[in-house]
Motif scaffolding. Structure first.
Motif, PDB file in Angstrom:
ATOM      1  N   TYR A 350      87.584 -46.041 -10.656  1.00  0.00           N
ATOM      2  CA  TYR A 350      88.521 -45.503  -9.492  1.00  0.00           C
ATOM      3  C   TYR A 350      88.812 -43.920 -10.062  1.00  0.00           C
ATOM      4  CZ  TYR A 350      93.156 -44.699  -7.236  1.00  0.00           C
ATOM      5  OH  TYR A 350      94.217 -44.096  -6.417  1.00  0.00           O
ATOM      6  N   LEU A 351      88.867 -43.902 -11.268  1.00  0.00           N
ATOM      7  CA  LEU A 351      88.840 -42.299 -11.646  1.00  0.00           C
ATOM      8  C   LEU A 351      87.668 -41.542 -11.624  1.00  0.00           C
ATOM      9  CD1 LEU A 351      91.142 -42.898 -15.025  1.00  0.00           C
ATOM     10  CD2 LEU A 351      91.527 -41.763 -13.150  1.00  0.00           C
ATOM     11  N   LEU A 352      86.574 -42.084 -11.715  1.00  0.00           N
ATOM     12  CA  LEU A 352      85.388 -41.487 -11.521  1.00  0.00           C
ATOM     13  C   LEU A 352      85.106 -41.267 -10.043  1.00  0.00           C
ATOM     14  CD1 LEU A 352      82.986 -43.733 -14.094  1.00  0.00           C
ATOM     15  CD2 LEU A 352      83.505 -41.232 -14.368  1.00  0.00           C
ATOM     16  N   ARG A 353      85.440 -41.910  -9.108  1.00  0.00           N
ATOM     17  CA  ARG A 353      85.391 -41.783  -7.821  1.00  0.00           C
ATOM     18  C   ARG A 353      86.253 -40.717  -7.131  1.00  0.00           C
ATOM     19  NH1 ARG A 353      86.147 -47.963  -7.042  1.00  0.00           N
ATOM     20  NH2 ARG A 353      84.000 -48.618  -7.380  1.00  0.00           N
ATOM     21  N   ASN A 354      87.442 -40.730  -8.068  1.00  0.00           N
ATOM     22  CA  ASN A 354      88.773 -39.646  -7.848  1.00  0.00           C
ATOM     23  C   ASN A 354      89.005 -38.762  -8.968  1.00  0.00           C
ATOM     24  OD1 ASN A 354      89.675 -41.093  -4.831  1.00  0.00           O
ATOM     25  ND2 ASN A 354      89.423 -42.526  -6.571  1.00  0.00           N
ATOM     26  N   PRO A 355      88.074 -37.905  -9.165  1.00  0.00           N
ATOM     27  CA  PRO A 355      88.210 -36.818 -10.335  1.00  0.00           C
ATOM     28  C   PRO A 355      89.657 -35.960 -10.298  1.00  0.00           C
ATOM     29  CG  PRO A 355      86.303 -36.052  -8.988  1.00  0.00           C
ATOM     30  CD  PRO A 355      86.742 -37.299  -8.570  1.00  0.00           C
ATOM     31  N   GLU A 356      89.811 -35.657  -9.024  1.00  0.00           N
ATOM     32  CA  GLU A 356      91.181 -34.755  -8.772  1.00  0.00           C
ATOM     33  C   GLU A 356      92.478 -35.621  -9.181  1.00  0.00           C
ATOM     34  OE1 GLU A 356      93.725 -31.976  -8.202  1.00  0.00           O
ATOM     35  OE2 GLU A 356      91.670 -31.792  -8.462  1.00  0.00           O
ATOM     36  N   LEU A 357      92.177 -36.871  -9.017  1.00  0.00           N
ATOM     37  CA  LEU A 357      93.399 -37.532  -9.434  1.00  0.00           C
ATOM     38  C   LEU A 357      93.734 -37.660 -10.994  1.00  0.00           C
ATOM     39  CD1 LEU A 357      95.574 -39.907  -8.839  1.00  0.00           C
ATOM     40  CD2 LEU A 357      93.917 -41.758  -8.803  1.00  0.00           C
ATOM     41  N   GLY A 358      92.323 -37.778 -11.475  1.00  0.00           N
ATOM     42  CA  GLY A 358      92.231 -37.715 -13.077  1.00  0.00           C
ATOM     43  C   GLY A 358      92.744 -36.682 -13.513  1.00  0.00           C
ATOM     44  N   ARG A 359      92.485 -35.439 -12.952  1.00  0.00           N
ATOM     45  CA  ARG A 359      93.071 -34.245 -13.434  1.00  0.00           C
ATOM     46  C   ARG A 359      94.500 -34.280 -13.192  1.00  0.00           C
ATOM     47  NH1 ARG A 359      87.919 -32.311 -11.513  1.00  0.00           N
ATOM     48  NH2 ARG A 359      88.631 -32.094  -9.458  1.00  0.00           N
ATOM     49  N   GLN A 360      95.187 -34.736 -12.072  1.00  0.00           N
ATOM     50  CA  GLN A 360      96.742 -34.742 -11.944  1.00  0.00           C
ATOM     51  C   GLN A 360      97.265 -35.697 -12.915  1.00  0.00           C
ATOM     52  OE1 GLN A 360      97.169 -36.190  -7.886  1.00  0.00           O
ATOM     53  NE2 GLN A 360      96.215 -34.290  -6.965  1.00  0.00           N
ATOM     54  N   ILE A 361      96.912 -36.888 -13.386  1.00  0.00           N
ATOM     55  CA  ILE A 361      97.239 -37.739 -14.212  1.00  0.00           C
ATOM     56  C   ILE A 361      97.286 -37.155 -15.557  1.00  0.00           C
ATOM     57  CG2 ILE A 361      96.893 -40.029 -15.445  1.00  0.00           C
ATOM     58  CD1 ILE A 361      96.062 -41.207 -12.796  1.00  0.00           C
ATOM     59  N   GLY A 362      96.281 -36.364 -15.838  1.00  0.00           N
ATOM     60  CA  GLY A 362      96.045 -35.801 -17.266  1.00  0.00           C
ATOM     61  C   GLY A 362      97.134 -34.588 -17.498  1.00  0.00           C
ATOM     62  N   SER A 363      97.492 -34.032 -16.362  1.00  0.00           N
ATOM     63  CA  SER A 363      98.449 -32.872 -16.269  1.00  0.00           C
ATOM     64  C   SER A 363      99.548 -33.415 -16.549  1.00  0.00           C
ATOM     65  CB  SER A 363      98.308 -32.115 -14.919  1.00  0.00           C
ATOM     66  OG  SER A 363      99.353 -31.010 -14.799  1.00  0.00           O
ATOM     67  N   ARG A 364      99.963 -34.520 -16.058  1.00  0.00           N
ATOM     68  CA  ARG A 364     101.262 -35.104 -16.075  1.00  0.00           C
ATOM     69  C   ARG A 364     101.288 -35.748 -17.661  1.00  0.00           C
ATOM     70  NH1 ARG A 364     100.921 -37.091 -10.415  1.00  0.00           N
ATOM     71  NH2 ARG A 364      99.732 -39.147 -11.238  1.00  0.00           N
ATOM     72  N   GLY A 365     100.341 -36.050 -18.113  1.00  0.00           N
ATOM     73  CA  GLY A 365     100.208 -36.520 -19.517  1.00  0.00           C
ATOM     74  C   GLY A 365     100.582 -35.461 -20.474  1.00  0.00           C
ATOM     75  N   ARG A 366     100.125 -34.517 -20.216  1.00  0.00           N
ATOM     76  CA  ARG A 366     100.339 -33.006 -21.180  1.00  0.00           C
ATOM     77  C   ARG A 366     101.835 -32.799 -21.001  1.00  0.00           C
ATOM     78  NH1 ARG A 366      98.461 -29.739 -25.185  1.00  0.00           N
ATOM     79  NH2 ARG A 366      99.715 -27.845 -25.109  1.00  0.00           N
ATOM     80  N   THR A 367     102.156 -32.667 -19.706  1.00  0.00           N
ATOM     81  CA  THR A 367     103.844 -32.190 -19.870  1.00  0.00           C
ATOM     82  C   THR A 367     104.667 -33.154 -20.642  1.00  0.00           C
ATOM     83  OG1 THR A 367     103.353 -31.452 -17.597  1.00  0.00           O
ATOM     84  CG2 THR A 367     105.556 -32.070 -18.110  1.00  0.00           C
ATOM     85  N   LEU A 368     104.222 -34.687 -20.611  1.00  0.00           N
ATOM     86  CA  LEU A 368     105.133 -35.714 -21.267  1.00  0.00           C
ATOM     87  C   LEU A 368     105.050 -35.407 -22.760  1.00  0.00           C
ATOM     88  CD1 LEU A 368     106.651 -38.190 -20.814  1.00  0.00           C
ATOM     89  CD2 LEU A 368     104.405 -39.608 -21.470  1.00  0.00           C
TER      90      LEU A 368
END
Length: 390
Positions: A350-368
């Motif tokens: 799912y993440l490999l097919r949707n790299p932009e989603l992975g970047r968004q999830i990563g960004s939220r993780g950084r904020t947390l």
């Protein structure tokens, strides 16, 4: 004030507890504490030296990789003498032991003897819990600790079940250095490819754990066999084949089974295994697109979760121990059922097919991580426990 710490290992030996100590100690020094650590010997390293303001004292009498229960009993007098000399030299205001509630009754009983005779407060950080005869024996000492730090709510609940007084247990989640673990700059990305040219054109999935069945390395390999059908360029990077605490010498057997599985599944061109020194770990997170941690036991916390999120990388963990306390499915990562390589593969795909989603999830993780899980927050909470018992 002066704090004497004791643990079985310290970098260059790597693992969650060792990383925790390498962060907590220097940060306490920054706050004015004098920190002294008694830990295991490492070939080629001095027995006594200063590291980032911490005074390190190494001895083979703290080396779990070479000490069995039988050897510990035989060497009990030497262990007692060494710990007493360490404490008498340091003259600490408190003693902070890490994972001394397991492995060795001899080491723990020496600490309690020191507490009784010298009146020094005794704090335990429980990074793990177990279930066996030795664990039951060690739990008889549960009420003798002045305070216990649990690294997750899961660990706290398990300690209470085992007879530890609830009012003496403080949950302090791990924290990390968010300047060390951070998203890479463009220049750093170019440097990663220069140093690791075999990463070029690959979709890198990183499993940053000692190579073992407990850490789910076999689950990652089985998931990879499904992933490569759609993304043949995927590269699974696995770490930690050496320099880990391995009481009982189980890891060589685990490594053999996992490497044999890679060969059986024909994945040799999609797997890269290397030991990464503690200093190199941030760069490997930066090199990855996805981080996985499919532990197959009740993971007490999982420092990898914070390291991946701080680097703004999406992480997939198993529903194990304290990890669901931090990772919320679909928000700052994904949670899959333990031992389910199909679910792991599905979420990676799912993440490999949707790299932009992975970047968004990563960004939220950084904020947390910036908000709740820094080394400064962890150290401040630990200092509060120190002050409460002194």
């Amino acid at each position: 004030m002066r704090v004497a710490m004791l643990h079985w290992a310290f970098p260059p030996v790597i693992g969650g507890v060792e990383t925790h100590l390498a962060l907590l100690g220097p940060e306490l020094v920054e706050r004015g504490w004098e920190v002294f650590l008694l830990t295991n010997s490492v070939e080629g390293m001095a027995d006594d030296y200063t590291w980032k303001g911490m005074e390190i004292n190494r001895t083979p009498l703290m080396d779990l990789n070479s000490l069995s229960l039988v050897k510990i009993e035989v060497m009990a007098d030497k262990i007692r003498e060494k710990i007493y000399r360490f404490i008498e030299k340091v003259k600490p205001d408190l003693i902070h032991a890490h994972n001394m509630h397991y492995f060795s009754p001899v080491h723990a009983e020496v600490l309690f003897d020191i507490k009784r005779k010298m009146g020094i407060p005794l704090i335990l950080t429980a990074h793990n819990v177990w279930e066996d005869q030795l664990w039951d024996q060690m739990c008889q000492l549960a009420g003798d600790w002045d305070a216990v730090i649990a690294v997750s709510h899961y660990i706290k609940e398990e300690l209470i079940k085992a007879g530890y007084p609830a009012d003496r247990i403080f949950t302090i989640h791990h924290g990390i250095d968010i300047d060390r673990f951070r998203p890479p700059t463009r220049e750093e990305q170019e440097e990663i490819l220069r140093v690791n040219p075999h990463f070029a054109g690959r979709r890198v999935i990183f499993h940053p754990a000692r190579m073992s069945l407990d850490k789910g390395c076999h689950i990652g390999v089985r998931a990879l066999a499904l992933i490569v059908r759609e993304f043949p360029e995927v590269l699974l990077v696995m770490a930690g084949t050496t320099k880990t605490v391995d009481w009982g010498n189980h890891q060589p057997h685990h490594v053999h089974r996992i490497t044999a599985m890679v060969e059986e599944l024909g994945l040799q061109n999609n797997v890269w295994v290397k030991f990464f020194p503690w200093e190199e770990m941030p760069r490997m997170y930066q090199a990855s697109e996805i981080v996985i941690y499919p532990s197959c036991f009740q993971e007490p916390f999982g420092l990898v979760m914070l390291e991946a999120q701080a680097t703004a990388r999406p992480i997939i963990v198993s529903r194990a121990g304290g990890m669901p306390e931090v990772i919320k499915h679909g928000e700052n990562g994904f949670v899959v059922e333990m031992n389910d390589h199909g679910q792991l593969a599905e979420n990676c795909l799912y993440l490999l097919r949707n790299p932009e989603l992975g970047r968004q999830i990563g960004s939220r993780g950084r904020t947390l991580v910036e908000k709740y899980y820094t080394k400064e927050i962890m150290t401040e909470k630990t200092s509060e426990v120190y002050k409460a018992v002194c």
